[in-house]
Structure formats: C-alpha cells, structure tokens
Design a protein around this motif. Structure first.
Motif, PDB file in Angstrom:
ATOM      1  N   GLU A  42     -27.827  21.871  -1.880  1.00 20.05           N
ATOM      2  CA  GLU A  42     -29.062  22.091  -2.293  1.00 20.05           C
ATOM      3  C   GLU A  42     -28.855  22.096  -3.879  1.00 20.05           C
ATOM      4  OE1 GLU A  42     -32.645  24.203  -1.533  1.00 20.05           O
ATOM      5  OE2 GLU A  42     -30.711  23.439   0.739  1.00 20.05           O
ATOM      6  N   GLN A  43     -27.880  22.683  -4.330  1.00 16.90           N
ATOM      7  CA  GLN A  43     -27.657  22.387  -6.126  1.00 16.90           C
ATOM      8  C   GLN A  43     -29.051  20.640  -6.168  1.00 16.90           C
ATOM      9  OE1 GLN A  43     -27.992  24.769  -8.142  1.00 16.90           O
ATOM     10  NE2 GLN A  43     -28.022  25.582  -6.057  1.00 16.90           N
ATOM     11  N   VAL A  44     -27.742  19.449  -5.660  1.00 18.23           N
ATOM     12  CA  VAL A  44     -28.034  18.138  -5.726  1.00 18.23           C
ATOM     13  C   VAL A  44     -29.695  18.212  -5.207  1.00 18.23           C
ATOM     14  CG1 VAL A  44     -27.159  16.061  -5.298  1.00 18.23           C
ATOM     15  CG2 VAL A  44     -25.266  17.810  -5.899  1.00 18.23           C
ATOM     16  N   ARG A  45     -29.625  18.168  -4.233  1.00 18.67           N
ATOM     17  CA  ARG A  45     -31.003  18.308  -3.857  1.00 18.67           C
ATOM     18  C   ARG A  45     -32.182  18.444  -4.513  1.00 18.67           C
ATOM     19  NH1 ARG A  45     -33.458  21.222   1.511  1.00 18.67           N
ATOM     20  NH2 ARG A  45     -35.682  20.211   2.214  1.00 18.67           N
ATOM     21  N   SER A  46     -31.714  20.518  -4.967  1.00 18.19           N
ATOM     22  CA  SER A  46     -33.222  20.594  -5.791  1.00 18.19           C
ATOM     23  C   SER A  46     -33.886  19.798  -7.026  1.00 18.19           C
ATOM     24  CB  SER A  46     -32.639  22.073  -6.272  1.00 18.19           C
ATOM     25  OG  SER A  46     -33.302  22.836  -5.351  1.00 18.19           O
ATOM     26  N   THR A  47     -31.970  19.448  -7.768  1.00 17.62           N
ATOM     27  CA  THR A  47     -32.167  18.864  -9.254  1.00 17.62           C
ATOM     28  C   THR A  47     -33.283  17.474  -8.659  1.00 17.62           C
ATOM     29  OG1 THR A  47     -29.977  19.750  -9.857  1.00 17.62           O
ATOM     30  CG2 THR A  47     -30.828  17.458 -10.007  1.00 17.62           C
ATOM     31  N   LEU A  48     -32.381  16.687  -7.537  1.00 16.07           N
ATOM     32  CA  LEU A  48     -32.795  15.126  -7.075  1.00 16.07           C
ATOM     33  C   LEU A  48     -34.969  15.521  -6.683  1.00 16.07           C
ATOM     34  CD1 LEU A  48     -30.886  14.052  -4.758  1.00 16.07           C
ATOM     35  CD2 LEU A  48     -31.294  13.256  -7.018  1.00 16.07           C
ATOM     36  N   THR A  49     -34.839  16.621  -6.558  1.00 10.01           N
ATOM     37  CA  THR A  49     -36.962  17.047  -6.119  1.00 10.01           C
ATOM     38  C   THR A  49     -37.123  16.892  -7.286  1.00 10.01           C
ATOM     39  OG1 THR A  49     -36.522  18.242  -3.932  1.00 10.01           O
ATOM     40  CG2 THR A  49     -38.242  18.153  -5.416  1.00 10.01           C
ATOM     41  N   ILE A  50     -37.167  17.652  -8.833  1.00  9.05           N
ATOM     42  CA  ILE A  50     -37.258  17.473  -9.776  1.00  9.05           C
ATOM     43  C   ILE A  50     -37.100  16.206 -10.486  1.00  9.05           C
ATOM     44  CG2 ILE A  50     -37.562  18.314 -11.847  1.00  9.05           C
ATOM     45  CD1 ILE A  50     -36.126  20.930 -10.877  1.00  9.05           C
ATOM     46  N   VAL A  98     -33.626   7.460 -12.691  1.00 12.26           N
ATOM     47  CA  VAL A  98     -33.277   8.510 -13.585  1.00 12.26           C
ATOM     48  C   VAL A  98     -32.739   9.508 -12.786  1.00 12.26           C
ATOM     49  CG1 VAL A  98     -35.180  10.726 -14.014  1.00 12.26           C
ATOM     50  CG2 VAL A  98     -35.792   8.138 -14.955  1.00 12.26           C
ATOM     51  N   PRO A  99     -33.568   9.266 -10.624  1.00 13.25           N
ATOM     52  CA  PRO A  99     -32.543  10.624  -9.821  1.00 13.25           C
ATOM     53  C   PRO A  99     -31.014   9.448  -9.282  1.00 13.25           C
ATOM     54  CG  PRO A  99     -34.406   9.440  -9.021  1.00 13.25           C
ATOM     55  CD  PRO A  99     -34.587   9.069 -10.608  1.00 13.25           C
ATOM     56  N   LEU A 100     -31.493   8.394  -9.748  1.00 13.23           N
ATOM     57  CA  LEU A 100     -30.148   7.482  -9.501  1.00 13.23           C
ATOM     58  C   LEU A 100     -28.925   8.050 -10.323  1.00 13.23           C
ATOM     59  CD1 LEU A 100     -31.555   4.230  -7.338  1.00 13.23           C
ATOM     60  CD2 LEU A 100     -30.547   6.532  -5.969  1.00 13.23           C
ATOM     61  N   GLY A 101     -29.460   8.936 -11.458  1.00 18.31           N
ATOM     62  CA  GLY A 101     -28.240   8.313 -12.644  1.00 18.31           C
ATOM     63  C   GLY A 101     -27.697   9.600 -12.452  1.00 18.31           C
ATOM     64  N   LEU A 102     -27.814  10.468 -11.476  1.00 18.58           N
ATOM     65  CA  LEU A 102     -26.953  11.326 -11.139  1.00 18.58           C
ATOM     66  C   LEU A 102     -25.572  10.708 -10.816  1.00 18.58           C
ATOM     67  CD1 LEU A 102     -29.215  14.602  -9.278  1.00 18.58           C
ATOM     68  CD2 LEU A 102     -28.574  14.081 -12.130  1.00 18.58           C
ATOM     69  N   GLY A 103     -25.269  10.170  -9.839  1.00 18.32           N
ATOM     70  CA  GLY A 103     -23.997   9.896  -9.827  1.00 18.32           C
ATOM     71  C   GLY A 103     -23.042   9.301 -10.906  1.00 18.32           C
ATOM     72  N   VAL A 104     -23.929   8.703 -12.123  1.00 18.08           N
ATOM     73  CA  VAL A 104     -22.692   8.858 -13.001  1.00 18.08           C
ATOM     74  C   VAL A 104     -22.068  10.679 -12.975  1.00 18.08           C
ATOM     75  CG1 VAL A 104     -22.570   9.172 -14.943  1.00 18.08           C
ATOM     76  CG2 VAL A 104     -23.647   7.124 -13.990  1.00 18.08           C
ATOM     77  N   SER A 156     -27.225   2.221 -11.548  1.00 21.43           N
ATOM     78  CA  SER A 156     -27.455   3.486 -10.912  1.00 21.43           C
ATOM     79  C   SER A 156     -27.414   3.306  -9.327  1.00 21.43           C
ATOM     80  CB  SER A 156     -29.091   3.233 -10.915  1.00 21.43           C
ATOM     81  OG  SER A 156     -29.217   3.978 -12.858  1.00 21.43           O
ATOM     82  N   VAL A 157     -27.925   2.256  -8.683  1.00 14.10           N
ATOM     83  CA  VAL A 157     -27.614   2.349  -7.455  1.00 14.10           C
ATOM     84  C   VAL A 157     -26.303   2.132  -6.573  1.00 14.10           C
ATOM     85  CG1 VAL A 157     -28.214   1.242  -5.195  1.00 14.10           C
ATOM     86  CG2 VAL A 157     -30.287   1.153  -7.221  1.00 14.10           C
ATOM     87  N   VAL A 158     -25.257   1.258  -7.471  1.00 13.97           N
ATOM     88  CA  VAL A 158     -23.772   1.351  -7.166  1.00 13.97           C
ATOM     89  C   VAL A 158     -23.373   3.045  -7.293  1.00 13.97           C
ATOM     90  CG1 VAL A 158     -22.014   0.212  -7.086  1.00 13.97           C
ATOM     91  CG2 VAL A 158     -24.063  -1.036  -6.984  1.00 13.97           C
ATOM     92  N   THR A 159     -23.352   2.829  -8.546  1.00 12.92           N
ATOM     93  CA  THR A 159     -22.579   4.201  -8.942  1.00 12.92           C
ATOM     94  C   THR A 159     -23.436   5.854  -8.610  1.00 12.92           C
ATOM     95  OG1 THR A 159     -22.602   3.575 -10.924  1.00 12.92           O
ATOM     96  CG2 THR A 159     -22.764   5.729 -10.892  1.00 12.92           C
ATOM     97  N   PHE A 160     -24.383   5.337  -7.788  1.00  9.34           N
ATOM     98  CA  PHE A 160     -25.105   7.062  -6.754  1.00  9.34           C
ATOM     99  C   PHE A 160     -24.581   6.570  -5.018  1.00  9.34           C
ATOM    100  CE2 PHE A 160     -28.000   9.239  -4.265  1.00  9.34           C
ATOM    101  CZ  PHE A 160     -27.811  10.335  -4.672  1.00  9.34           C
ATOM    102  N   ILE A 161     -24.521   5.494  -4.691  1.00 10.91           N
ATOM    103  CA  ILE A 161     -23.944   5.237  -3.680  1.00 10.91           C
ATOM    104  C   ILE A 161     -22.167   5.895  -3.665  1.00 10.91           C
ATOM    105  CG2 ILE A 161     -23.480   3.853  -2.273  1.00 10.91           C
ATOM    106  CD1 ILE A 161     -25.518   1.806  -2.465  1.00 10.91           C
TER     107      ILE A 161
END
Length: 396
Positions: A42-50, A98-104, A156-161
C-alpha cells in the motif's frame, strides 16, 4: 546544444519529490517485519500514485513548451525542429523514469545497492547502442542527446522489474492508481519526503554551485582549474556514496532491535573519515600527475587547490554514517536544517575565499562548510541519540 538537452536530466533527483526516502524505509521495515506485506504494498502503491501524477505533469509541461515554441528561448534562436522534438521526447523519457526510479530505492531498502550499481550498466549499453545508431544514420546532435534519456529509461525499467521481484512486489497492483494515497504516519510525505527534498536541494547547492560562483568572482584560469580537479573529487565522492548506502537499511534494522551501539557508528565514522582522506589524497595526486597529459599544460593546478580538494572528499566521507543513520522523520528535519546551513555557508565562503584564493578557496569553502555544518554536528547528534536510547533501554 547537446549539453543543454542532457542537462534536463539533472533535475531527476528532485522529480520524486523526496518520496523515494520513504520507500527505502518502508522496504527496510518490511524486511525486518515492522510492517506487513500488505502495508508495504500500500505504501509503494500510494507513492507510485503521486509519482504517476508527477509524470503526467512533466509530460504536460514539456508538450506545452513545445507547442508554444518555448524551447527557442532555452536553446537560442538557432534551435531546429529536431531539437524541439528531441527536447520533448527527452522530457517524456525523464517523466517515465520518475515512478520507475523507485526500483533503486527498493534495492537500497533491501540492502542490495550493489545490484542497482550493476543494473546501471544496462543503461550504458542502451546509450552506447543509441549513439552508434546515430553515427550510422548521420543523425543531428539533438538526436544524439536522446541517448542519455534512453539509457536512463532502460536502467529504470530493468531496475524496477528486478527490484519488484526481489521485494515480492506485485507490479500490476502497485501501478493500480489509488483514488486516495494512504500512507502510514511515518511515511507520509510531510514527515519524510519534504525534509528529504530540502536535504537534496542543500547538497546540490553545496556541491554544484561552486563553478558558477567562481566564474563570477575569479578568472577563467581558476574556473578551469576547479573544473579539472573537481572531476576527480566527484568520481571519488560518488564511489564513497554508493559504498555507504547499504548502511541505511542496516542501521534502521539494528536500531529497531536495539542492537546498534554508539561505538559501532563511531567506528564507522572514523573508518569513513580515514578512507575518505586516503582516497581524497590519491585522487588529488592523480589530478596532479595526469594534468600535463590530460590538459596538455593548458590548465595550471596549484598545491593548495589539490590539498583543499582532498579535504572535501574526507569531509564528505565523514558525513556518510551519521546522515544514513538519521534517515527517519525527525532525523530528516535535522539534516534539512544542517544542509541549508551548509549550503548558505558554502555559497558565502566560495564568493569570499574564491575571490582571494581562486579554485583553492572554492574547495576550502566546501570542505569547511561540510565539516562544520554536517559532519561534526550530525555525528555528535547521532552518537548522543544512540547513547540516550541505550540508557533508556537499560533503565539507567
């Protein structure tokens, strides 16, 4: 033109609005069992929403500038239609990253920063392939600039996956937009993201404004000298920063279990300071030795300049353990105040000392500001917090 286009990517550290710090903490807490998998998702989902909203805003702004022919004012009157489109596409690439950067951030929370470092090579490969394709096709310079965006987006894509797999995060549900972001109190943007954003801005002002300020108060020779030596110091401080990132989740987990004594952090501070001083000395020595070969004697570098540059590396290294320990809401605000004071001091002293001592003065201003307003007070605060917590748990 190429440099100006690529410089758009320099805004990426600010684009996640500091929300990435909350994801690091939430990931670490999920790993240590402090929050459940459902709460974490839920935390990740809320962050990605923003951040998806941020993505939309960036794309909208880039499209608006393009439609109004606004890039002409940024790149100059000689801007072409290809440059205009390249700037738009680069903005889109930045936005999607930006959102995919959360992978790092997820990997940092898992204590797997080395994985993020290795995955960064996928971006280098993508960027290289893009450049080779541009050379083969005889593309315009503006198209070459898109290589940076292609590399960033690929990483970003590879890291997030990969991060999602390691964290057992359901990607499909994570990107399901929440009608209303729902954060646990500690991870709310106002508690972590806002002060962390201030910290990033303060660090950027401290480390990136010297060349501009030096150009205003000194001569071209001193600016060139600073720029040349800074290439070596930046490389070393980047390595130190990457090497230290795994301390963030480690400190958080050990502290939650009341197993982080002040002596451990104190030893880390001492170790990082010594290693920073050694690496700073080596980088400065390399700058002196390679000067003639690299610059063909077109740049003069003084001994005070390289000594001051080495001191910057040592001061920066000394800050790492305490700043990573203080990566929680109250600690973020303490860091924010410290980084603002550091930035203000660095700017003021660079203008003053840079006018008198040139490049050496700029490096000295940085070293003094980082040591006086970050390394010393943050280290002292960290050790006092740990001593107080140890006494409270032991009933003293």
């Amino acid at each position: 033109m190429y440099t100006l286009l690529v410089s758009l990517l320099a805004s990426l550290p600010f684009a996640d609005l500091g929300l990435g710090a909350s994801v690091v903490n939430a990931t670490s807490d999920r790993e240590s069992g402090r929050i459940s998998a459902r709460e974490y998702n839920e935390q990740v989902r809320s962050t990605l929403t923003i951040l998806v909203g941020v993505t939309g805003a960036i794309i909208l702004i880039a499209a608006l500038i393009t439609s109004l022919d606004g890039w002409r004012f940024i790149f100059g009157e000689q801007e072409s239609s290809s440059t205009n489109l390249a700037a738009l596409f680069l903005g889109v690439m930045l936005a999607l990253s930006v959102p995919l950067g959360l992978g790092v951030r997820i990997l940092q929370g898992l204590g797997k920063n080395q994985v993020a470092t290795l995955l960064a090579f996928t971006g280098s490969i993508a960027q290289g392939l893009w450049i080779f394709a541009c050379i083969g096709l005889g593309a315009e310079p503006a198209v070459f600039a898109l290589s940076a965006g292609a590399g960033l987006l690929t990483t970003s894509v590879v890291t997030f996956i990969v991060a999602s797999k390691l964290a057992a995060l359901e990607i499909s549900s994570a990107f399901r937009i929440a009608s209303r972001p729902n954060f646990i109190s500690e991870y709310k943007p106002t508690n972590s993201a806002l002060p962390y954003m201030i910290v990033i801005m303060g660090v950027t002002a401290t480390l990136q404004l010297q060349r501009i300020l030096l150009a205003l108060v000194s001569n071209d020779g001193q600016v060139a000298s600073y720029g040349y030596v800074a290439q070596f110091t930046v490389a070393v401080t980047s390595v130190i920063t990457l090497a230290s990132m795994n301390l963030w989740p480690r400190y958080r987990s050990l502290r939650a279990q009341f197993q982080l004594p002040a002596t451990t952090v104190a030893s880390h501070i001492l170790t990082f300071t010594i290693v920073g001083a050694a690496l700073g000395t080596l980088s400065s020595a390399a700058a002196l030795i390679l000067r003639s070969f690299i610059t063909h004697d077109s740049i003069t570098v003084s001994m005070p300049t390289v000594i001051a540059a080495a001191t910057v590396v040592a001061a920066w290294a000394a800050t790492r353990p305490s700043t990573l320990f203080l990566n929680y809401p109250a600690g973020f605000w303490l860091q924010a105040a410290s980084s603002v004071a550091c930035a203000a001091s660095s700017v003021a002293l660079t203008v003053t000392w840079g006018r008198v001592w040139g490049a050496a003065g700029a490096f000295a201003a940085n070293a003094f500001s980082i040591a006086a307003f970050v390394a010393v007070p943050m280290s002292a605060a960290t050790l006092m917090i740990l001593v107080r917590e140890r006494r409270s748990t032991s009933g003293e």
